[in-house]
Design an enzyme around this catalytic site. Structure first.
Site, mmCIF file in Angstrom:
data_model
loop_
_atom_site.group_PDB
_atom_site.id
_atom_site.type_symbol
_atom_site.label_atom_id
_atom_site.label_comp_id
_atom_site.label_asym_id
_atom_site.label_seq_id
_atom_site.Cartn_x
_atom_site.Cartn_y
_atom_site.Cartn_z
ATOM 1 N N GLU A 157 0.835 -1.207 0.000
ATOM 2 C CA GLU A 157 0.000 0.000 0.000
ATOM 3 C C GLU A 157 0.871 1.259 0.000
ATOM 4 O O GLU A 157 0.404 2.341 0.370
ATOM 5 C CB GLU A 157 -0.947 0.021 1.210
ATOM 6 C CG GLU A 157 -1.902 -1.163 1.314
ATOM 7 C CD GLU A 157 -3.036 -1.160 0.282
ATOM 8 O OE1 GLU A 157 -3.094 -0.217 -0.545
ATOM 9 O OE2 GLU A 157 -3.835 -2.105 0.277
ATOM 10 N N HIS A 172 -2.783 1.360 8.432
ATOM 11 C CA HIS A 172 -3.871 0.647 7.743
ATOM 12 C C HIS A 172 -4.013 -0.716 8.405
ATOM 13 O O HIS A 172 -3.022 -1.427 8.590
ATOM 14 C CB HIS A 172 -3.565 0.491 6.255
ATOM 15 C CG HIS A 172 -4.389 -0.566 5.599
ATOM 16 N ND1 HIS A 172 -5.771 -0.496 5.530
ATOM 17 C CD2 HIS A 172 -4.055 -1.746 5.029
ATOM 18 C CE1 HIS A 172 -6.228 -1.581 4.936
ATOM 19 N NE2 HIS A 172 -5.209 -2.353 4.626
HETATM 20 O O1 2HA Z 1 -4.050 -3.801 1.957
HETATM 21 O O2 2HA Z 1 -3.416 -5.061 4.165
HETATM 22 O O3 2HA Z 1 -0.358 -5.229 3.394
HETATM 23 C C1 2HA Z 1 -2.965 -4.638 1.915
HETATM 24 C C2 2HA Z 1 -2.684 -5.228 3.217
HETATM 25 C C3 2HA Z 1 -1.462 -6.033 3.353
HETATM 26 ZN ZN ZN Z 2 -5.318 -4.241 3.746
#
Ligand code: 2HA
Ligand code: ZN
Length: 269
Positions: A119, A142
């Protein structure tokens, strides 16, 4: 083995905070396999010795030109690495990258040639936006919080501010600690530049952004504070679900109670 963290207590504290958060994400069940990613802008801890460190990877393209990232350094979780491993060994499951002067590429400088998160376009695009807007925020998290993601499988919670209002009304602290609420981004391919751009747009308005049927993205001064934002929202989702499992629709705080709390805590309407 020598580490970029040796004799750099400020940088070490920042990376160790990421490791602590990574452990919490795993314990919460939000970080299956390699799920989730964390990046931190560590430019403020960079000294001349770091600036002179030779790259330990070839130059790689970011996929976009991000002018505010000139001269910046980031600690990034590694792609395909596990949060539960990062919790114990952050410099084996993540790395420090240097943005190249063209602002379109990067190299890894320490400690190991661990390629950064899939990401990265979203994360670096967001950091570029944060610097450009004068924000003090340095960390982006994230993760895949179970109950918040479950809510996005219902179309009613994808409508603007519907999930935010339900979550705020479960417990007064949620609006107090997450006063701009949860933005919703309709499903986009993980890792795509489109997802990154939509994330930036929503962060202009919201504290935390939801990627439909995928996970959340939060920014704050450090990784712990970004985690806290998500944790507070997911706590509300858990209360909502607990009430539903007891067989009733929770009332939520009344409009009057919400207004009283908003005024008492000096929160945005
Ligand atoms: O969105 O969550 O890195 C991708 C993930 C793994
Ligand atoms: Zn993810």
């Amino acid at each position: 083995m020598k580490s970029i963290l040796d004799n750099r207590p400020g940088l070490a504290q920042e990376v160790n905070r990421v490791a602590e958060v990574a452990g919490y994400l795993w314990q919460k069940g939000w970080a299956e396999r390699n799920g989730g990613n964390i990046t931190v802008n560590v430019t403020g801890f960079v000294d001349d010795a770091i600036r002179r460190m030779p790259p330990i990877s070839e130059a790689r393209a970011i996929g976009a030109t991000l002018p505010h990232l000139k001269g910046c350094y980031f600690y990034c979780k590694g792609t395909n690495k596990r949060m539960r491993d990062l919790a114990r060994r952050p410099m084996e499951n993540g790395s420090v990258i240097r943005i190249l002067d063209d602002c379109a590429g990067y190299v890894i400088i320490a400690d190991n040639p661990v390629a950064p998160t899939s990401e990265l376009p979203s994360h670096l695009g967001v950091h570029n936006y944060l610097i450009g807007s004068g924000s003090p925020f340095k960390a982006a998290v994230h993760t895949h919080p179970i109950e918040l993601i479950a809510m996005t499988h219902s179309p009613k919670f994808l409508e603007k501010d519907v999930a935010t209002r339900v979550l705020w009304s479960m417990i007064p602290e949620t609006k107090a600690f997450c006063p701009r609420g949860l933005g919703i981004i309709p499903y986009e391919l993980p890792g795509s530049v489109q997802l990154g751009n939509a994330t930036i747009r929503e962060l202009e308005e919201y504290d935390v952004v939801m990627w439909e049927k995928h996970g959340v993205f939060a920014v704050d001064c450090d990784a712990m504070q970004a985690f806290d934002q998500i944790d507070v929202l997911n706590k509300s989702a858990l209360i909502y679900i607990a009430a539903k499992s007891m067989g009733f629709e929770p009332d939520g705080m009344s409009d009057e109670q919400m207004q009283e709390m908003t005024a008492a805590f000096n929160l945005p309407k």
